[in-house]
Design a protein around this motif. Sequence first.
Motif, PDB file in Angstrom:
ATOM      1  N   ARG A  68       0.820  -1.210   0.000  1.00  0.00           N
ATOM      2  CA  ARG A  68       0.000   0.000   0.000  1.00  0.00           C
ATOM      3  C   ARG A  68       0.856   1.264   0.000  1.00  0.00           C
ATOM      4  NH1 ARG A  68      -3.317  -2.766   3.921  1.00  0.00           N
ATOM      5  NH2 ARG A  68      -2.292  -1.548   5.560  1.00  0.00           N
ATOM      6  N   GLU A  69       1.936   1.228   0.767  1.00  0.00           N
ATOM      7  CA  GLU A  69       2.792   2.407   0.829  1.00  0.00           C
ATOM      8  C   GLU A  69       3.484   2.642  -0.516  1.00  0.00           C
ATOM      9  OE1 GLU A  69       4.285   5.799   2.360  1.00  0.00           O
ATOM     10  OE2 GLU A  69       2.827   4.446   3.306  1.00  0.00           O
ATOM     11  N   ARG A 127       1.224   4.202  -2.991  1.00  0.00           N
ATOM     12  CA  ARG A 127       0.969   5.628  -2.786  1.00  0.00           C
ATOM     13  C   ARG A 127       2.136   6.503  -3.213  1.00  0.00           C
ATOM     14  NH1 ARG A 127      -1.574   3.935   2.205  1.00  0.00           N
ATOM     15  NH2 ARG A 127       0.399   4.264   3.286  1.00  0.00           N
TER      16      ARG A 127
END
Length: 520
Positions: free
Chosen positions: A245-246, A249
């Motif tokens: 997820r990081e 982003r």
Amino acid sequence: MRGDTCHRQARGGRSQAVDTQAAVEASARLAPPRSRVGSTDNGAVKRVRQAGRMLSEPGVRRQSTLVAVLVVAGGLVAGTLLLLTLLHSALNEGLRETATEHVSSVAQAVAARGPAELTEDATAHLVGASTVVQVVDSGGGLVYSTATTGQVLSGVRPEPGHWVHEGATTGVLPPDGPYVVATGVSYAGADYVVLGVSSQAAQRHALGATARALGISTPLLVLLAGLATWWLTGRALRPVEEIRREVARIEYGRLTDRVPVPRTHDEVAALATTMNDMLARLEAAQATSRRFVSDAGHELRSPLATLAAAIELAERGDDNRAERTELNELMDREVTRMRRLVDDLLVLAKAEDRGLQFAHDDVDLDDVVETEARRLRAQSRHAVRAHIEPVRVTGDADRLTQVVRNLCDNAERAARSTLELSVRADRAPDGRPEAVLTVADDGAGIAPADRERVFGRFVRLDDARARSAGGSGLGLAIVEQIVSAHGGSVCVIDGPLAGACFEVRLPAQPVEAQETAVIR
């Protein structure tokens, strides 16, 4: 010994990502604006489709759970069958030994004293036992029985001295009928059969109860193993999902962000650390790329401004021949400078893209240095000294000439009165032959703190910062790329003239006989 820093490999991380960024930004500008109508519905549809793909496609968590369930279930089923088989074998063996012992004791008594001597005292230990012992004569009549029954319990009739076992099985569960042990004996010319009949109901009950208990506990254990594996796998993969997820982003302009590193010190932590190292390299490459483009634009701005001013003057139509001649010389210098700058940029771009393409020829490095010394003597205002020994290397003659020329031009701009060139044969610490090229000047020198930085792009130290000197700030960077591609190294050392001294070491060919050094 000299405290110098050598550059054996080409500097990495100078990626040309600006073109990619410009293309992305251009695509974003040209793309039609998104309509807000139905955006929420589209997002919901995407989430539903993603959930469907997660359910239909076997992921690591599902695969691990499935494998764990299958392994545990297979092991428990195999263990259950093995346990029931071993338990039945043990019960069957115990029943066989007990029945055989009882029949043997009665048979010995009949053979020794006859069936008439079988008194209640002699068979008292058999009354109430799980095995019923009977003595049958040759005509099938019941002579003696430890149980109050008037009928013979088995029709087995073995010969004297022979044993018969009937009703035993090797399966998981014993049969419904009794277990019979029989042997034949003789006494006073008459034949008798001693029977031992045992019920197998107790064994069936014990095995059935064990099988039912295992049948209930096995699915529960399989379910527990599946749930535990699902939970543990999810817990183990949670940091991976956080990393994913990081990373999702992180955009081009947010390369300063980093992924979380778990404190487990395991493979996932190593993955997060490696990811952060990669992001750091990308950040450095991005910064280098932006600085490179900015410096290149800054370098091109000055000659372009000069050319624009010259064109403006030419358009005025002034017929002054002297001014026109001076203007033409100025334009020629600026065009030459731009052409040199563009050529240097292309060399560096090729070196970083797929590496410089070199010829692999025999090159007499002493001839290259001697030719460059003659050029300097003809063009330079400084004294030029050359100490040359014959030495041969394998490489590209044009690129090695570019190395010597760039170093000489750099030294000529920094020198006050004297330049010194030398080339000699030497040995590396491991014994391999090397060619050592040095170019020294008597200028201001290079501080130890700048001896690493001087090989960067568009780097000009304080005493050579003026563009009017002719340098683009790329010469030493090109030297480093070419030398590294030839398997050599270049560094700044303390020179003999108290100024800067650049030392280049290249792998050399073995030379059987070296000529005596000469001073030309």
